[in-house]
Design a protein around this motif. Structure first.
Motif, short mmCIF file in Angstrom:
data_model
loop_
_atom_site.label_atom_id
_atom_site.label_comp_id
_atom_site.label_asym_id
_atom_site.label_seq_id
_atom_site.Cartn_x
_atom_site.Cartn_y
_atom_site.Cartn_z
N SER A 1 6.77 -16.62 4.06
CA SER A 1 7.10 -16.36 2.66
C SER A 1 6.49 -15.07 2.15
O SER A 1 6.96 -14.48 1.18
N ALA A 2 5.42 -14.61 2.83
CA ALA A 2 4.78 -13.37 2.40
C ALA A 2 5.73 -12.18 2.52
O ALA A 2 5.62 -11.20 1.78
N GLN A 3 6.70 -12.27 3.43
CA GLN A 3 7.63 -11.17 3.61
C GLN A 3 8.49 -10.97 2.36
O GLN A 3 8.89 -9.85 2.05
N ALA A 4 8.76 -12.04 1.64
CA ALA A 4 9.59 -11.94 0.44
C ALA A 4 8.76 -11.60 -0.79
O ALA A 4 9.29 -11.15 -1.80
N ASN A 5 7.45 -11.81 -0.71
CA ASN A 5 6.59 -11.62 -1.87
C ASN A 5 5.85 -10.30 -1.74
O ASN A 5 4.66 -10.26 -1.44
N LEU A 6 6.56 -9.19 -1.97
CA LEU A 6 5.96 -7.87 -1.77
C LEU A 6 4.86 -7.58 -2.78
O LEU A 6 3.91 -6.86 -2.48
N ASP A 7 4.97 -8.16 -3.99
CA ASP A 7 3.92 -7.97 -4.97
C ASP A 7 2.60 -8.54 -4.46
O ASP A 7 1.53 -7.94 -4.64
N ASN A 8 2.67 -9.69 -3.81
CA ASN A 8 1.47 -10.30 -3.24
C ASN A 8 0.88 -9.42 -2.14
O ASN A 8 -0.33 -9.22 -2.07
N VAL A 9 1.75 -8.87 -1.29
CA VAL A 9 1.30 -7.98 -0.22
C VAL A 9 0.61 -6.75 -0.80
O VAL A 9 -0.45 -6.34 -0.34
N ARG A 10 1.22 -6.20 -1.84
CA ARG A 10 0.62 -5.00 -2.45
C ARG A 10 -0.70 -5.31 -3.14
O ARG A 10 -1.63 -4.51 -3.13
N ASP A 11 -0.79 -6.49 -3.74
CA ASP A 11 -2.05 -6.90 -4.36
C ASP A 11 -3.16 -6.98 -3.32
O ASP A 11 -4.30 -6.57 -3.57
N ILE A 12 -2.82 -7.54 -2.16
CA ILE A 12 -3.80 -7.63 -1.07
C ILE A 12 -4.25 -6.24 -0.66
O ILE A 12 -5.45 -5.97 -0.51
N MET A 13 -3.29 -5.33 -0.49
CA MET A 13 -3.63 -3.98 -0.07
C MET A 13 -4.41 -3.22 -1.15
O MET A 13 -5.29 -2.42 -0.85
N ASP A 14 -4.09 -3.48 -2.42
CA ASP A 14 -4.86 -2.86 -3.50
C ASP A 14 -6.32 -3.31 -3.43
O ASP A 14 -7.24 -2.51 -3.64
N ASN A 15 -6.52 -4.58 -3.15
CA ASN A 15 -7.88 -5.11 -3.03
C ASN A 15 -8.61 -4.49 -1.85
O ASN A 15 -9.78 -4.10 -1.95
N ILE A 16 -7.92 -4.39 -0.72
CA ILE A 16 -8.52 -3.77 0.47
C ILE A 16 -8.88 -2.32 0.17
O ILE A 16 -9.98 -1.85 0.51
N ASN A 17 -7.96 -1.59 -0.47
CA ASN A 17 -8.22 -0.19 -0.80
C ASN A 17 -9.43 -0.05 -1.72
O ASN A 17 -10.25 0.86 -1.57
N ALA A 18 -9.56 -0.98 -2.67
CA ALA A 18 -10.72 -0.95 -3.58
C ALA A 18 -12.02 -1.15 -2.82
O ALA A 18 -13.04 -0.52 -3.13
N GLN A 19 -11.99 -2.02 -1.80
CA GLN A 19 -13.19 -2.23 -0.99
C GLN A 19 -13.54 -0.96 -0.21
O GLN A 19 -14.71 -0.58 -0.10
#
Length: 287
Positions: free
Chosen positions: A152-170
């Motif tokens: 389901s993560a493949q359809a939820n791109l906003d969730n994927v981007r949120d994860i990557m935003d968090n990783i980038n912040a770290q």
């Protein structure tokens, strides 16, 4: 993912075989092996089910589909006992000082010898000398990305981007810690003591050091003062001190390249890398 696996030489599958003693008795364990050439990879428990390379690396697919990262490199260690892939975040690198950048990567690894489960972690890499650095911001956050991966993560791109935003912040928070090191100069006595502490010989007088240890000490100190740490803003700082020791771990400590990489990512050199960063930060904070 399939193209990356092929180009990384990981397009093979793992099977399991029953073990018996030489005189025919069953053994309560199994052997893992590579099906393409029947080479044995390890000995595991009787319930072990191998995770195939293609299934492990599918973890990256939603992030690649969303354009948030690109598969960069991959390979195996110790004849296929461990497999790994690096994905680079499609975000700007962190500039520590002008001209000195740290790229943002995610490392996924899995073992086929039963020693580790699948792991995903942050991996900063300093561009100027292609050094794998320690992830500094928070030890808990630097361990593994605890992300539940589902179709389901493949359809939820906003969730994927949120994860990557968090990783980038770290990563950016870690870069701030690196910049702090670059803002503090060392003196020669402290940097010598720093390296001796990392080599666990800080209680030993220089004249009593073994020849091999003295050579390593001199080599690391020369690296700290060497050309890769000589750029403006880096030279003479605790950022240079940490990177000098880190360069030693990346390129010199270990029997060969395979051994160094495995130790840096999964073993003693990784622990030493974290300690080198923590100790450099401690020295810099005391100024």
């Amino acid at each position: 993912i399939s193209e990356a696996i092929e180009k990384s030489g990981l397009d093979w599958e793992v099977g399991v075989k029953d073990l018996v003693t030489k005189d025919g008795y069953d053994v309560p364990a199994k052997a893992t092996y590579r099906k393409s050439d029947n080479s044995i990879l390890g000995v595991v428990g009787p319930r072990y089910v191998p995770l195939q390379n293609k299934d492990a690396f599918e973890w990256f697919q939603p992030f690649v589909d969303a354009g948030e990262c690109s598969l960069h490199t991959g390979g195996s260690l110790s004849g296929g006992q461990k497999v790994w892939a690096l994905a680079q975040l499609n975000r700007d690198p962190s500039e520590i000082v002008k001209g000195d950048e740290v790229q943002k990567f995610i490392l996924l690894s899995n073992s086929h010898d039963g020693t580790t489960a699948i792991r995903v972690g942050y991996t900063p890499i300093r561009v100027v000398c292609v050094n794998t650095l320690a992830f500094a911001h928070s030890h808990k956050q630097s361990n593994l990305l605890r992300i539940r991966h589902t179709k389901s993560a493949q359809a939820n791109l906003d969730n994927v981007r949120d994860i990557m935003d968090n990783i980038n912040a770290q990563f950016e928070a870690t870069a701030e810690q690196f910049r702090f090191l670059a803002s503090r100069d060392f003196n020669q006595a402290d940097v010598r003591k720093y390296v001796k502490m990392l080599l666990n010989v800080d209680k030993t007088a220089d004249e009593d050091l073994k020849t091999r240890t003295k050579n390593v000490l001199d080599d690391v100190l020369a690296t700290i003062h060497g050309p890769k740490q000589d750029m403006p803003g880096v030279r003479g700082t605790w950022w240079a001190a940490y990177n000098g020791f880190n360069e030693y771990l990346n390129y010199k400590k270990g029997r060969n390249e395979n051994n160094r990489m495995e130790s840096l990512w999964f073993g003693q050199n990784g622990t030493a890398n974290n300690r080198a960063l923590a100790l450099a930060t401690e020295y810099a904070s005391s100024l």
